[in-house]
Design a protein around this motif. Structure first.
Motif, PDB file in Angstrom:
ATOM      1  N   UNK A   1       9.487   5.070  -0.659  1.00 37.17           N
ATOM      2  CA  UNK A   1       8.635   5.440   0.474  1.00 37.17           C
ATOM      3  C   UNK A   1       9.116   6.714   1.162  1.00 37.17           C
ATOM      4  N   UNK A   2      10.375   7.111   0.914  1.00 34.33           N
ATOM      5  CA  UNK A   2      10.869   8.359   1.500  1.00 34.33           C
ATOM      6  C   UNK A   2      10.174   9.578   0.901  1.00 34.33           C
ATOM      7  N   UNK A   3       9.471   9.390  -0.226  1.00 35.05           N
ATOM      8  CA  UNK A   3       8.788  10.496  -0.886  1.00 35.05           C
ATOM      9  C   UNK A   3       7.443  10.828  -0.253  1.00 35.05           C
ATOM     10  N   UNK A   4       6.885   9.888   0.485  1.00 40.48           N
ATOM     11  CA  UNK A   4       5.512  10.039   0.936  1.00 40.48           C
ATOM     12  C   UNK A   4       5.345  11.147   1.969  1.00 40.48           C
TER      13      UNK A   4
ATOM     14  N   UNK B   1       1.035   3.975  -3.100  1.00 41.91           N
ATOM     15  CA  UNK B   1       0.830   5.410  -2.878  1.00 41.91           C
ATOM     16  C   UNK B   1       2.014   6.213  -3.426  1.00 41.91           C
ATOM     17  N   UNK B   2       3.231   5.697  -3.231  1.00 39.82           N
ATOM     18  CA  UNK B   2       4.417   6.391  -3.732  1.00 39.82           C
ATOM     19  C   UNK B   2       4.451   6.394  -5.255  1.00 39.82           C
ATOM     20  N   UNK B   3       4.109   5.272  -5.871  1.00 40.03           N
ATOM     21  CA  UNK B   3       4.059   5.202  -7.339  1.00 40.03           C
ATOM     22  C   UNK B   3       3.006   6.163  -7.882  1.00 40.03           C
ATOM     23  N   UNK B   4       1.850   6.214  -7.237  1.00 43.23           N
ATOM     24  CA  UNK B   4       0.802   7.146  -7.665  1.00 43.23           C
ATOM     25  C   UNK B   4       1.298   8.593  -7.571  1.00 43.23           C
ATOM     26  N   UNK B   5       2.067   8.887  -6.534  1.00 38.11           N
ATOM     27  CA  UNK B   5       2.613  10.231  -6.358  1.00 38.11           C
ATOM     28  C   UNK B   5       3.573  10.576  -7.488  1.00 38.11           C
ATOM     29  N   UNK B   6       4.441   9.630  -7.852  1.00 36.64           N
ATOM     30  CA  UNK B   6       5.407   9.857  -8.929  1.00 36.64           C
ATOM     31  C   UNK B   6       4.687  10.056 -10.264  1.00 36.64           C
TER      32      UNK B   6
ATOM     33  N   UNK C   1       0.818  -1.208   0.000  1.00 40.56           N
ATOM     34  CA  UNK C   1       0.000   0.000   0.000  1.00 40.56           C
ATOM     35  C   UNK C   1       0.855   1.262   0.000  1.00 40.56           C
ATOM     36  N   UNK C   2       1.919   1.267   0.787  1.00 36.88           N
ATOM     37  CA  UNK C   2       2.805   2.429   0.834  1.00 36.88           C
ATOM     38  C   UNK C   2       3.487   2.652  -0.514  1.00 36.88           C
TER      39      UNK C   2
ATOM     40  N   UNK D   1       9.126  14.023  -8.523  1.00 33.02           N
ATOM     41  CA  UNK D   1       9.411  13.211  -7.350  1.00 33.02           C
ATOM     42  C   UNK D   1      10.372  12.060  -7.677  1.00 33.02           C
ATOM     43  N   UNK D   2      10.362  11.637  -8.939  1.00 27.79           N
ATOM     44  CA  UNK D   2      11.253  10.556  -9.348  1.00 27.79           C
ATOM     45  C   UNK D   2      12.710  10.950  -9.159  1.00 27.79           C
TER      46      UNK D   2
END
Length: 225
Positions: A192-195, A126-131, A122-123, A137-138
């Motif tokens: 996950x450090x991006x979240x 969420x991070x992939x969706x953010x990128x 799940x984490x 963010x990448x």
């Protein structure tokens, strides 16, 4: 009465459980993956993704596998006219009885690392969706990875090297699977450090609810007279 939208974690858990069930049914019927994929008309990798509860395959692919295993009836009932409420004021509406209340409790097994892996999935989703929404963010994830690799030899070096390719080629399915290697990659992840903290807390809250058991209730329709 309308049910509240399901959380992303609950949706993924339901898919994981569906995939596990389809795998068990296939094996119980003595059907190999090559034979099943040929019967259904999909690639073996697609069948593997379905049995892993991957949301990427189309609904049609899931339905074809369920049909081949003889368990598509429940979905056919849901889509059929027999479950469509009659318009108010018609004879059908006047004679309709109260719809039975259906309650399902969904949980994840906390004794076999299932819940930890679901949390990791799940984490990372969420991070992939953010990128995908913010490609900048990448570069942040790649910069973090470069710092880790530049810090000297580590037991995670081979995983971080693999992460370089994952990030550069956006190989998201490679890290969102249920294979042992996907699990290892997620354990050494720069994503996950991006979240943002609120996103992280939301996922953890959903996981906490699933540990206790999330109840899904079907709405009860009252008699129309």
């Amino acid at each position: 009465m309308t049910n509240a939208p399901m959380s992303a974690v609950l949706e993924r858990q339901l898919l994981l459980q569906l995939g596990d069930r389809l795998r068990q049914l296939r094996k119980s019927q003595g059907i190999g993956t090559i034979d099943m994929a040929a019967r259904v008309g999909i690639a073996r990798n697609t069948l593997r993704a379905i049995e892993n509860g991957d949301p990427a395959p189309s609904m049609g692919s899931y339905l074809r596998v369920m049909s081949a295993l003889g368990v598509v009836g429940e979905l056919a009932l849901l889509a059929g006219d027999s479950m469509t409420p009659a318009p108010q004021g018609t004879a059908g509406a006047r004679s309709r009885r109260e719809k039975p209340s259906i309650q399902v409790t969904v949980t994840a097994d906390t004794s076999r690392h299932e819940i930890q892996d679901l949390q990791s999935l799940a984490l990372h989703q969420a991070a992939v969706d953010l990128v995908k929404v913010d490609p900048a963010q990448l570069a942040r994830a790649q910069a973090t990875l470069a710092r880790w690799l530049g810090s000297g030899p580590s037991r995670s070096t081979s995983l971080w090297t693999e992460w370089e390719e994952v990030l550069s080629k956006r190989q998201w399915r490679k890290i969102l699977g249920r294979s042992r290697r996907a699990q290892e990659l997620r354990q050494s992840s720069p994503l996950v450090t991006l979240l943002p903290e609120d996103t992280r807390k939301s996922v953890l809250s959903q996981i906490g609810a699933l540990k206790k058991g999330v109840v899904i209730r079907d709405a009860v329709e009252e008699d129309v007279r």
